[in-house]
Design an enzyme around this catalytic site. Structure first.
Site, short mmCIF file in Angstrom:
data_model
loop_
_atom_site.label_atom_id
_atom_site.label_comp_id
_atom_site.label_asym_id
_atom_site.label_seq_id
_atom_site.Cartn_x
_atom_site.Cartn_y
_atom_site.Cartn_z
N GLU A 13 -64.18 4.59 -24.73
CA GLU A 13 -63.38 5.40 -23.81
C GLU A 13 -63.84 6.85 -23.81
OE1 GLU A 13 -62.51 3.42 -26.24
OE2 GLU A 13 -60.37 2.98 -26.24
N ASN A 49 -72.73 4.65 -35.81
CA ASN A 49 -73.68 5.47 -36.56
C ASN A 49 -73.63 5.08 -38.03
OD1 ASN A 49 -74.42 8.23 -38.04
ND2 ASN A 49 -75.21 8.26 -35.95
N1 THU Z 1 -63.58 1.34 -30.70
C1 THU Z 1 -63.67 1.75 -29.41
O1 THU Z 1 -64.76 1.82 -28.84
N2 THU Z 1 -62.53 2.10 -28.75
C2 THU Z 1 -61.28 2.07 -29.32
O2 THU Z 1 -60.34 2.62 -28.78
C3 THU Z 1 -61.09 1.34 -30.60
C4 THU Z 1 -62.32 1.28 -31.45
C5 THU Z 1 -64.80 0.98 -31.41
C6 THU Z 1 -65.22 1.99 -32.45
C7 THU Z 1 -66.05 1.14 -33.38
O3 THU Z 1 -67.37 1.11 -32.89
C8 THU Z 1 -65.46 -0.24 -33.28
O4 THU Z 1 -64.66 -0.24 -32.11
C9 THU Z 1 -64.63 -0.65 -34.48
O5 THU Z 1 -63.72 0.33 -34.81
#
Ligand code: THU
Length: 307
Positions: A231, A221
């Site tokens: 997750e 966003n």
């Molecule tokens: N991200 C996830 O989707 N899962 C995690 O456990 C670690 C981080 C994503 C959030 C963000 O869109 C990107 O990775 C960088 O932080």
């Protein structure tokens, strides 16, 4: 051989106490799978606890919902006892869903194998996809019982200083995805990621006990803090569809050379619903590691912490 599994009743009091006494007379103080029949002060007290713990509405707060059955032979004699714990908490993580005992004078007749077979039918009818159970390394008869019922070795651990092994029995062949299939599915979610800011796509796939899989991807966003991880996307999809305490495995994958470890917020959210969850964490070459959430979030803060 014909055995039946029945829930304990008051009418079985004399039988049950004689059953228990037989273990004691043989120098056995622990009756596995008996839900503390070996320690109870009175049969009535034990029966009340076992009956309460069999229902989600009345289960003791520090207990998981558990079905306890006597195994009766054709003459109606109690020959064994077996229990089925619907979920695994921190204490049961290693011990598994099921324990059982056959009374000393009735051993060597294949009763345990039949009792476990009947219990697997029961667990399957309740929608369980997999049953975990464990056994001390030296307990050859019980290992045989597990192997004859399709048990496969999962891992080893120390139980009261003794080597023990954990086994898994698949109850729903075909509906439970293999680890590799779950990881592969999570990889297909990378292209759904909305990552204009980090350019770091993450995919997730959450397997439930009934075989349902919920997928997720990260959705970013312009107000960066409003981003949701892959997750949590999968978890929230699952919870909003009515799933609660039936999460088995979660695959988390990324496009990075290193494993895509779940962030702290995701670990916390997962702990709320699935403290016993198994994670499959992958890197971009699709190598993955399997590990319990309890390793990623030891001493977690969960619903029970508020009691
Ligand atoms: N991200 C996830 O989707 N899962 C995690 O456990 C670690 C981080 C994503 C959030 C963000 O869109 C990107 O990775 C960088 O932080």
């Amino acid at each position: 051989m014909k055995l039946t599994l029945t829930r304990p009743t008051l009418a079985q009091k004399a039988q049950a106490l004689a059953f228990r006494q037989e273990f004691f007379d043989c120098g056995e103080t622990v009756i596995n799978g008996s839900e503390l029949l070996d320690q109870t002060g009175s049969y009535e007290e034990w029966l009340a606890a076992v009956t309460a713990n069999a229902s989600p509405e009345t289960v003791s707060p520090d207990w998981v919902v558990t079905d306890t059955f006597f195994a009766l032979d054709e003459a109606g004699r109690v020959v064994g006892i077996i229990d089925y714990r619907h979920t695994l908490n921190g204490f049961l993580k290693d011990l598994g869903h099921c324990g059982y005992s056959v009374r000393p004078t009735e051993r060597g007749k294949g009763y345990a194998t039949e009792m476990l077979r009947l219990l697997l039918e029961h667990a399957r009818s309740m929608g369980a996809a997999e049953l975990r159970l464990s056994v001390e390394r030296g307990n050859a008869p019980s290992i045989g019982t597990i192997l004859r019922n399709g048990g496969r070795y999962v891992r080893s651990f120390l139980f009261a200083g003794e080597e023990a092994d954990s086994y898994a029995i698949t109850l729903r062949e075909g509906t439970t995805m293999t680890n590799q299939a779950l990881v592969d599915l999570a990889f297909t979610m990378l292209e759904r990621s909305y990552v204009p800011y980090s350019h770091f796509p993450v995919g997730a796939a959450l397997l439930c006990a009934d075989g349902t899989v919920f997928t997720g991807c990260n959705v970013e966003n312009a107000a960066f803090g409003s981003t949701i991880c892959a997750e949590r996307t999968a978890l929230v999809k699952a919870v909003s569809e009515g799933h609660r305490d039936d999460f088995i495995r979660l695959a988390v994958v990324g496009n990075s050379a290193d494993y895509c470890w779940p962030c702290g917020a995701c670990r916390q959210m997962l702990y709320e619903f699935a403290p016993n969850l198994t994670l499959l964490v992958a890197r971009k070459d699709r190598e993955f590691v399997e590990l319990p959430l309890s390793e990623l979030l030891p001493h977690g803060f969960g619903p029970k912490s508020l009691d």
